[in-house]
Design an enzyme around this catalytic site. Structure first.
Site, PDB file in Angstrom:
ATOM      1  N   MET A   1      13.895 -68.319 -15.482  1.00  6.94           N
ATOM      2  CA  MET A   1      14.925 -67.844 -14.544  1.00  6.94           C
ATOM      3  C   MET A   1      14.696 -68.424 -13.151  1.00  6.94           C
ATOM      4  O   MET A   1      15.316 -67.986 -12.183  1.00  6.94           O
ATOM      5  CB  MET A   1      14.926 -66.317 -14.490  1.00  6.94           C
ATOM      6  CG  MET A   1      15.271 -65.709 -15.848  1.00  6.94           C
ATOM      7  SD  MET A   1      15.900 -64.048 -15.722  1.00  6.94           S
ATOM      8  CE  MET A   1      14.535 -63.201 -14.980  1.00  6.94           C
TER       9      MET A   1
ATOM     10  N   TYR B   1      12.415 -69.902  -9.667  1.00  6.33           N
ATOM     11  CA  TYR B   1      11.379 -69.486  -8.722  1.00  6.33           C
ATOM     12  C   TYR B   1      10.015 -69.651  -9.405  1.00  6.33           C
ATOM     13  O   TYR B   1       9.237 -68.723  -9.536  1.00  6.33           O
ATOM     14  CB  TYR B   1      11.596 -68.057  -8.227  1.00  6.33           C
ATOM     15  CG  TYR B   1      11.066 -67.896  -6.817  1.00  6.33           C
ATOM     16  CD1 TYR B   1      11.727 -68.494  -5.741  1.00  6.33           C
ATOM     17  CD2 TYR B   1       9.893 -67.201  -6.556  1.00  6.33           C
ATOM     18  CE1 TYR B   1      11.235 -68.386  -4.455  1.00  6.33           C
ATOM     19  CE2 TYR B   1       9.394 -67.089  -5.268  1.00  6.33           C
ATOM     20  CZ  TYR B   1      10.067 -67.684  -4.231  1.00  6.33           C
ATOM     21  OH  TYR B   1       9.574 -67.578  -2.948  1.00  6.33           O
TER      22      TYR B   1
ATOM     23  N   GLU C   1       2.729 -70.790 -11.251  1.00 11.98           N
ATOM     24  CA  GLU C   1       1.751 -71.407 -12.163  1.00 11.98           C
ATOM     25  C   GLU C   1       1.889 -70.895 -13.602  1.00 11.98           C
ATOM     26  O   GLU C   1       1.471 -71.578 -14.540  1.00 11.98           O
ATOM     27  CB  GLU C   1       0.312 -71.174 -11.678  1.00 11.98           C
ATOM     28  CG  GLU C   1      -0.071 -71.971 -10.443  1.00 11.98           C
ATOM     29  CD  GLU C   1       0.247 -71.233  -9.156  1.00 11.98           C
ATOM     30  OE1 GLU C   1       1.125 -70.321  -9.164  1.00 11.98           O
ATOM     31  OE2 GLU C   1      -0.373 -71.567  -8.140  1.00 11.98           O
TER      32      GLU C   1
ATOM     33  N   HIS D   1       4.804 -70.335 -15.177  1.00 12.63           N
ATOM     34  CA  HIS D   1       5.803 -71.243 -15.746  1.00 12.63           C
ATOM     35  C   HIS D   1       5.190 -72.640 -15.944  1.00 12.63           C
ATOM     36  O   HIS D   1       5.423 -73.296 -16.964  1.00 12.63           O
ATOM     37  CB  HIS D   1       7.002 -71.385 -14.813  1.00 12.63           C
ATOM     38  CG  HIS D   1       7.741 -70.117 -14.524  1.00 12.63           C
ATOM     39  ND1 HIS D   1       7.690 -69.492 -13.308  1.00 12.63           N
ATOM     40  CD2 HIS D   1       8.560 -69.357 -15.291  1.00 12.63           C
ATOM     41  CE1 HIS D   1       8.453 -68.409 -13.322  1.00 12.63           C
ATOM     42  NE2 HIS D   1       8.996 -68.297 -14.521  1.00 12.63           N
TER      43      HIS D   1
ATOM     44  N   GLY E   1       5.952 -66.935 -22.478  1.00  9.51           N
ATOM     45  CA  GLY E   1       4.697 -66.356 -22.011  1.00  9.51           C
ATOM     46  C   GLY E   1       4.375 -65.037 -22.692  1.00  9.51           C
ATOM     47  O   GLY E   1       5.271 -64.224 -22.937  1.00  9.51           O
TER      48      GLY E   1
ATOM     49  N   ASP F   1       5.486 -61.534 -21.122  1.00 10.38           N
ATOM     50  CA  ASP F   1       6.635 -60.765 -21.604  1.00 10.38           C
ATOM     51  C   ASP F   1       6.476 -60.638 -23.121  1.00 10.38           C
ATOM     52  O   ASP F   1       7.208 -61.259 -23.899  1.00 10.38           O
ATOM     53  CB  ASP F   1       7.932 -61.477 -21.216  1.00 10.38           C
ATOM     54  CG  ASP F   1       8.059 -61.611 -19.714  1.00 10.38           C
ATOM     55  OD1 ASP F   1       8.485 -60.660 -19.068  1.00 10.38           O
ATOM     56  OD2 ASP F   1       7.679 -62.671 -19.171  1.00 10.38           O
TER      57      ASP F   1
ATOM     58  N   GLN G   1       9.379 -59.516 -25.360  1.00  8.41           N
ATOM     59  CA  GLN G   1      10.360 -60.608 -25.446  1.00  8.41           C
ATOM     60  C   GLN G   1       9.904 -61.666 -26.449  1.00  8.41           C
ATOM     61  O   GLN G   1      10.696 -62.131 -27.285  1.00  8.41           O
ATOM     62  CB  GLN G   1      10.530 -61.230 -24.060  1.00  8.41           C
ATOM     63  CG  GLN G   1      11.255 -62.564 -24.051  1.00  8.41           C
ATOM     64  CD  GLN G   1      11.498 -63.061 -22.641  1.00  8.41           C
ATOM     65  OE1 GLN G   1      12.412 -62.594 -21.977  1.00  8.41           O
ATOM     66  NE2 GLN G   1      10.697 -63.997 -22.166  1.00  8.41           N
TER      67      GLN G   1
ATOM     68  N   LYS H   1       0.860 -63.443 -12.643  1.00  9.49           N
ATOM     69  CA  LYS H   1       1.834 -64.160 -11.794  1.00  9.49           C
ATOM     70  C   LYS H   1       3.228 -63.786 -12.230  1.00  9.49           C
ATOM     71  O   LYS H   1       3.514 -63.675 -13.424  1.00  9.49           O
ATOM     72  CB  LYS H   1       1.648 -65.662 -11.938  1.00  9.49           C
ATOM     73  CG  LYS H   1       0.280 -66.116 -11.533  1.00  9.49           C
ATOM     74  CD  LYS H   1       0.340 -67.311 -10.634  1.00  9.49           C
ATOM     75  CE  LYS H   1      -1.068 -67.742 -10.272  1.00  9.49           C
ATOM     76  NZ  LYS H   1      -1.154 -68.279  -8.925  1.00  9.49           N
TER      77      LYS H   1
HETATM   78  P1  AMP Z   1      10.957 -65.808 -16.261  1.00  8.92           P
HETATM   79  O1  AMP Z   1      11.376 -66.912 -15.323  1.00  8.92           O
HETATM   80  O2  AMP Z   1      10.298 -64.659 -15.560  1.00  8.92           O
HETATM   81  O3  AMP Z   1      12.055 -65.413 -17.212  1.00  8.92           O
HETATM   82  O4  AMP Z   1       9.810 -66.416 -17.169  1.00  8.92           O
HETATM   83  C1  AMP Z   1      10.039 -67.558 -17.951  1.00  8.92           C
HETATM   84  C2  AMP Z   1       8.917 -67.709 -18.934  1.00  8.92           C
HETATM   85  O5  AMP Z   1       7.682 -67.814 -18.257  1.00  8.92           O
HETATM   86  C3  AMP Z   1       8.801 -66.491 -19.872  1.00  8.92           C
HETATM   87  O6  AMP Z   1       8.523 -66.930 -21.191  1.00  8.92           O
HETATM   88  C4  AMP Z   1       7.641 -65.737 -19.283  1.00  8.92           C
HETATM   89  O7  AMP Z   1       6.932 -64.946 -20.234  1.00  8.92           O
HETATM   90  C5  AMP Z   1       6.774 -66.873 -18.774  1.00  8.92           C
HETATM   91  N1  AMP Z   1       5.875 -66.378 -17.731  1.00  8.92           N
HETATM   92  C6  AMP Z   1       6.214 -65.698 -16.615  1.00  8.92           C
HETATM   93  N2  AMP Z   1       5.114 -65.338 -15.924  1.00  8.92           N
HETATM   94  C7  AMP Z   1       4.050 -65.793 -16.634  1.00  8.92           C
HETATM   95  C8  AMP Z   1       2.635 -65.740 -16.458  1.00  8.92           C
HETATM   96  N3  AMP Z   1       2.089 -65.138 -15.411  1.00  8.92           N
HETATM   97  N4  AMP Z   1       1.851 -66.330 -17.378  1.00  8.92           N
HETATM   98  C9  AMP Z   1       2.400 -66.930 -18.462  1.00  8.92           C
HETATM   99  N5  AMP Z   1       3.724 -67.030 -18.691  1.00  8.92           N
HETATM  100  C10 AMP Z   1       4.539 -66.465 -17.792  1.00  8.92           C
END
Ligand code: AMP
Length: 282
Positions: free
Chosen positions: A30, A32, A35, A37, A146, A149, A152, A183
């Site tokens: 999504m 922003y 590390e 991502h 990740g 989540d 998910q 993070k």
């Molecule tokens: P988001 O932009 O929050 O939807 O996250 C996109 C992807 O990055 C998802 O699969 C998350 O689980 C993963 N992600 C977000 N934060 C972390 C993290 N701290 N460590 C590992 N993966 C992450």
């Protein structure tokens, strides 16, 4: 690195790669980017000929009361990071490009009635719909999600199997700050005082990891983790739950592989964390 903002462009680029026999790794985000991502994108880079990162703030996974409007964005910085890691394509569509009203949804009742699904009733329907669309648009061989989540990830694995998507779903470890805070793009919401309080989630994870044992009562595990969270006055616990690692349903005793997950509000910011536990083989 190319940037596509329409479905047609993204399909055109990825179909050409497929015709050449190249493998594609997709990292849905999504935006922003941080590390966490980056670790997913780096792994996709190592394991595929082509890497696609989607940067799409998916409106249909947010309830009207949630933080869609204030969710942080910095597309230029996201593109720089993707380029540095060596992504080949950033897919960055407008919501209007992705959703025409009325729109079909992919839904999963299974696995989504507990934890984050119970707290955010439309959330996983929005996630399953957007992930299905991204898979159809970009035709990945591999997709990277990740463990942060974890519900998910379990849900995506389940619907990919049930709906016969030809995509391998890869789970990646949680990337943390030096003080243990997972993070998250949402960490930017925290005031300095809240930021100092936020590692309490990780301390609860550590306590859980220390004490979990085969045949322990889940209620005892949850109570001890909640006690750690209760030591922090700014923390308001939404749930701490041990669930079956596959079905996401609460367990009474630790007699199988489990996910132990929590959601905690620090001020107005909702943070999540978790750990997985595999039952030692007898
Ligand atoms: P988001 O932009 O929050 O939807 O996250 C996109 C992807 O990055 C998802 O699969 C998350 O689980 C993963 N992600 C977000 N934060 C972390 C993290 N701290 N460590 C590992 N993966 C992450």
């Amino acid at each position: 690195m190319q940037i596509a903002t329409t479905v047609a462009e993204a399909k055109h680029i990825t179909r050409a790669w497929k015709r050449e026999g190249q493998t594609i790794g997709l990292v849905p985000t999504m935006g922003y980017l941080h590390e966490g991502h980056a670790s997913l994108i780096e792994r996709a880079r190592r394991e595929n000929d082509r890497v696609v990162v989607s940067v799409f703030l998916n409106p249909i996974q947010f309830a009207p009361t949630e933080d869609l409007d204030r969710y942080p964005r910095d597309f230029d910085r996201d593109c720089k990071l993707c380029e540095e890691i060596g992504a080949d394509l950033v897919f960055h569509p407008d919501p209007a490009e992705m959703y025409h009203d009325p729109h079909a949804y992919v839904n999963i009742d299974l696995l989504s009635d507990t934890m984050d699904g119970a707290a955010r009733p439309i959330h996983f329907k929005g996630v399953c719909t957007v992930v299905s669309k991204l898979f159809n648009i970009t035709q990945p061989d591999n997709a990277y999600f990740g463990q942060k989540d974890a519900q998910q990830l379990a849900i995506v694995k389940k619907f990919v199997e049930d709906l016969n998507f030809d995509v391998k779903v890869n789970g990646c470890p949680i990337v943390r700050e030096p003080d243990g805070l997972a993070k998250s793009s949402r960490n930017t919401y925290l005031s300095p005082e809240e930021r100092a309080a936020a590692p309490v989630l990780f301390r609860a994870v550590q306590r859980g990891r220390e004490i979990i044992a085969p045949n322990m009562k889940a209620s005892e595990l949850e109570a001890q983790m909640k006690a750690v969270l209760a030591e922090e006055p700014l923390a308001d616990t939404e749930y701490v739950t041990a669930v079956d690692a596959l079905t996401m349903q609460p367990v009474e005793t630790i007699d199988r592989n489990v996910l132990v997950a929590m959601a905690v509000r620090i001020g107005t910011t909702r943070l999540i964390d978790n750990f997985s536990y595999e039952l030692p083989r007898a």
